[in-house]
Design a protein around this motif. Structure first.
Motif, PDB file in Angstrom:
ATOM      1  N   ASP A   7     -12.118  11.282  27.763  1.00 19.93           N
ATOM      2  CA  ASP A   7     -12.448  10.942  26.381  1.00 19.93           C
ATOM      3  C   ASP A   7     -12.398   9.426  26.238  1.00 19.93           C
ATOM      4  OD1 ASP A   7     -12.437  13.668  25.959  1.00 19.93           O
ATOM      5  OD2 ASP A   7     -10.477  13.698  24.959  1.00 19.93           O
TER       6      ASP A   7
ATOM      7  N   THR B 266     -15.903  12.702  23.424  1.00 21.92           N
ATOM      8  CA  THR B 266     -15.153  13.524  24.368  1.00 21.92           C
ATOM      9  C   THR B 266     -16.013  13.994  25.543  1.00 21.92           C
ATOM     10  OG1 THR B 266     -15.661  15.523  23.106  1.00 21.92           O
ATOM     11  CG2 THR B 266     -13.628  14.345  22.543  1.00 21.92           C
ATOM     12  N   ALA B 267     -15.302  14.405  26.600  1.00 25.21           N
ATOM     13  CA  ALA B 267     -15.903  15.061  27.764  1.00 25.21           C
ATOM     14  C   ALA B 267     -17.017  14.241  28.394  1.00 25.21           C
ATOM     15  CB  ALA B 267     -16.407  16.459  27.386  1.00 25.21           C
TER      16      ALA B 267
ATOM     17  N   SER C 256      -9.812  14.431  29.536  1.00 21.27           N
ATOM     18  CA  SER C 256     -10.371  15.289  28.496  1.00 21.27           C
ATOM     19  C   SER C 256      -9.981  16.738  28.729  1.00 21.27           C
ATOM     20  CB  SER C 256     -11.892  15.157  28.471  1.00 21.27           C
ATOM     21  OG  SER C 256     -12.431  15.964  27.451  1.00 21.27           O
TER      22      SER C 256
END
Length: 797
Positions: free
Chosen positions: A729, A743-744, A792
């Motif tokens: 993240d 995120t991710a 994340s």
């Protein structure tokens, strides 16, 4: 149709820019958009004197065209617009806007061309058809009920000069100077800095400069993705022996190696053209330090030469043997002319510039250790670049948004000008400044009055021509419009093209404020996120694309565009419109204006019937810039606007070109020294143009099937305890009052300086606070933001 599932892959790409990869990519999108039968004929007219200007980048149409005058990204933009796919009534009947909010940007636009005017229906949460007459009537009624200061008129970079002129006139007659535009987000720093330095709001270069230059300094612009047709000019220059010296954050393939798809010998042999002779990777935000280092090396070398009292070239030959002999005097003067430059061009500096001594003193005082730390370059590298510069008689300065989209974007451009001025590299063949603009008419819109600054528009002339009193107050730029949307001060947003919500920073705050607007009106060719999020009353008005035949009362019409090199070009559509219910941009602007303003001196209907009359009106408003506009419209290569700086006439307060010294080398952040903070720069992929995502391939960077990527230096990956392919993240490391996070994001190791990272725009726009911009230009600092990375819990698609 639900959004597609994709399998992401990352693998380093070893091939060149262009070549068979580009040919394959063009073929794929033509098939994807189901236009295989008509695309070849249409593409053959792209960027030709009697054809249409590319709807993608702003690079110029040459007078002498290549066999094919389009690039990979230009072909993608054309296929995207002439697609056989349609976002028609049946599509909107089957989807609520709440459902469409979850769709990715690519999938929204991939639905195809809009076909009829639509109004949002609150009861069903769907767009439903509406007549043009009813749409214009309600829009006019809503605008009349609002204070003009509450209304923002946005312009995207692809709208024509004709539509843009009408649009700014409509806004001003309505009473608003709130005219944010896409230029505010890209080259506004140039529009502020260049007038201060050289008295011109645009660059001074023309295409012939590429044919006459000895050296090109290429700074912070990814030519292979953003403006691939420019690679033809760079390749031709390299073939002549021109050295290209590149300063850029990442290693980009278009700046390294190129195979020209229009050169059969290269395609058959895979023989590559090496583009950059010298390639210096500058940390993002380190451009002032890097350019100061080059200037410092030049100034100190010149100081040493002057202190030695030695002549570089002439020796005694620079003195006439017989002071009474005219021929000997002339000969000696010609020999001595080289010495007058020493390392710097002292004659030019004395005659044409102001502020040199102050700038030179600033350069001398900067310590090499500090310049090295901030720029990421060694003293030897900066000195080598200076030596290459000093050995060249005519040097071009080409730069892009890697410089302008920073907290110190204006000062970055000042430094480009400073470097050019040291050796008189403005106002002579082969030596000028080229600001590579993004969208295809973003520069031209400002030329015909799209500006929030009343001092940059001919308000008295507009008053004289059209019998109204224009507002004199300063309107809102893009960032200020965003602030007004978030705070509720803005009540209506009219958009002439574009995808505003995806282009601007602070996505979450903007989307929350967007729904509180009373009125949103979107003039567009395709569906995007700025349409599925909306105000209380929302209209989606479909327009003709530039590539389509624009048939009006007097026959097929042409429009005009200004290129990156300040030339005006005609553009005539070549394909059948996507729907019989589409109106042209001028017709839509006129319809809204008549419904809002009532009777006026403007002959809106006559203008819509004959765009030549709009151009006559533009010429009456700007007689010097657009002299004989209609007569010169289809001139091969276009016609140039007046550029006094190109003739070494300096329209500045000092009456000269100005050396301007940045106060600081680097922005001050509260995170300075924090080992876990990286500096983020946003990037475009090879499969995108601005907010338009054609697909999920970034071939040159080895990414397929995803845009959830963060590019990192391999040493930083290890130092921070991560591994290649891991999901992280990204969190904004400044503005502790708000948590901004994406995120991710999958880690991809890349050739990028330590302490820096890169990720795609607009996916990382949510990280950027609205206040994070250049203080003078208000351009968002998309190329420099402190971020922190953490593991994340999500899995990237």
């Amino acid at each position: 149709m639900a959004p597609k599932t994709r399998l992401p892959k990352t693998k380093p790409y070893s091939g060149p820019s262009g070549g068979w990869g580009s040919a394959k990519s063009v073929a794929e999108i033509i098939l994807q958009e189901r236009v295989a039968l008509k695309a070849p004929a249409i593409l053959s007219a792209q960027n030709r004197p009697e054809g249409y200007m590319c709807v993608s980048c702003a690079w110029a149409k040459p007078a002498k065209t290549h066999p094919l005058e389009f690039c990979e990204n230009g072909a993608k933009a054309t296929a995207w617009e002439i697609t056989s796919r349609r976002a028609d009534r049946a599509f909107f009947d089957g989807h609520t806007l709440g459902e469409l909010e979850a769709w990715p940007d690519h999938d929204l636009e991939e639905r195809g061309r809009l076909t009829q005017p639509m109004r949002w229906d609150a009861a069903t949460d769907k767009y439903v058809p509406v007549s043009w007459t009813k749409a214009f009537a309600e829009i006019g009624r809503e605008l009349r009920a609002l204070d003009p200061r509450q209304v923002d008129f946005y312009t995207s970079g692809r709208a024509s000069l004709e539509a843009s002129y009408m649009y700014q006139l409509f806004a001003r007659m309505y009473g608003s100077n709130n005219m944010p535009d896409s230029s505010n987000m890209c080259h506004e720093s140039s529009s502020v800095a260049l007038p201060e330095s050289i008295g011109a709001s645009v660059g001074t270069a023309v295409l012939s400069d590429f044919q006459n230059t000895d050296c090109i300094f290429y700074i912070a612009q990814n030519v292979g993705t953003s403006s691939p047709r420019l690679l033809h000019d760079l390749q031709d220059a390299v073939d002549r022996g021109v050295k290209i010296v590149t300063f850029n954050l990442l290693r980009e393939r278009g700046l390294e190696r190129f195979v020209n798809p229009q050169r059969p010998a290269q395609m058959l042999t895979s023989k590559e053209t090496r583009i950059s002779r010298e390639y210096y990777q500058v940390k993002n935000g380190g451009d002032i330090a890097a350019l100061f280092g080059v200037c410092k090396a030049l100034i100190e070398a010149d100081d040493t030469l002057k202190a030695s009292g030695q002549s570089r070239v002439a020796g005694k030959d620079g003195e006439p043997r017989d002071p009474e002999n005219a021929a000997m005097i002339a000969f000696a003067a010609s020999i001595a002319a080289a010495d007058k430059k020493h390392v710097l061009d002292h004659d030019f500096i004395k005659e044409h510039t102001a502020g040199f001594e102050e700038f030179a003193q600033a350069a001398r005082k900067h310590r090499w250790e500090e310049l090295e730390r901030l720029s990421g370059l060694s003293r030897e590298q900066m000195t080598q670049a200076a030596a290459t510069y000093a050995r060249s008689d005519a040097v071009m300065m080409v730069y892009g948004m890697g410089l302008t989209q920073q907290l110190k974007g204006v000062e970055n451009v000042h430094m480009v000008c400073n470097l050019a001025l040291l050796r008189g590299n403005i106002g002579k063949p082969g030596a000028n400044i080229c600001a590579v603009r993004g969208h295809s008419n973003v520069q031209g819109q400002r030329t015909v009055g799209i500006t929030e600054k009343p001092g940059l528009a001919p308000l008295d002339k507009l008053s004289e021509l059209y019998g109204f009193e224009p507002p004199r107050w300063t309107g809102r730029s893009t960032v200020e419009t965003c602030e007004a949307v978030v705070s509720g001060q803005s009540r209506a947003f009219i958009s002439l093209g574009g995808n505003f919500l995806r282009a601007v920073p602070d996505t979450a705050a903007m989307e929350e404020g967007w729904g509180k607007l009373r009125l949103t009106v979107q003039i567009a060719t395709k569906l995007n996120r700025s349409h599925v999020l909306h105000g209380e009353i929302a209209y989606l008005l479909p327009c003709l694309g530039r590539i389509e035949v624009d048939e009006q009362a007097t026959g097929p019409q042409a429009v005009s565009i200004e290129s990156s090199i300040a030339h005006f070009h005609a553009s005539r559509g070549k394909t059948k419109p996507a729907s019989t219910e589409l109106l042209s941009e001028p017709a839509i602007v006129a319809g809204m204006a008549k419904a809002t303003l009532g009777q006026s001196r403007v002959l809106w209907d006559a203008w819509v019937g004959n765009y030549g009359e709009i151009r006559d009106a533009i010429e009456r408003t700007y007689p010097e810039t657009f002299k004989d506009f209609n007569k010169r419209l289809f001139k091969p290569g276009g016609f140039s606007r007046p550029l006094p700086a190109r003739e070494r006439k300096w329209v500045t307060k000092s009456g000269k070109a100005n050396f301007i010294s940045p106060e600081k080398l680097f922005p001050e952040f509260p995170t300075s020294g924090d080992a876990d903070v990286l500096h983020l720069a946003t990037l475009r992929s090879n499969d995108q143009f601005n907010t338009t995502i054609y697909g999920y391939s970034d071939r040159y960077r080895g990414v397929e099937g995803t845009r959830k990527i963060v590019f990192m230096n391999p040493d930083d990956i290890v130092r921070l305890g991560f591994t290649e392919g891991e999901n992280v993240d990204l969190t904004t490391a400044i503005d502790a009052t708000n948590v901004r996070r994406v995120t991710a994001m999958r880690i991809v190791p890349y050739d990028i300086p330590k302490g820096c990272c890169g990720a795609y725009y607009p996916e990382t726009n949510p990280l950027f606070p609205l206040a994070h911009h250049d203080p003078k230009s208000k351009t968002p600092s998309y190329k420099l933001l402190p971020v922190r990375l953490s593991r994340s819990s999500e899995v990237s698609p």
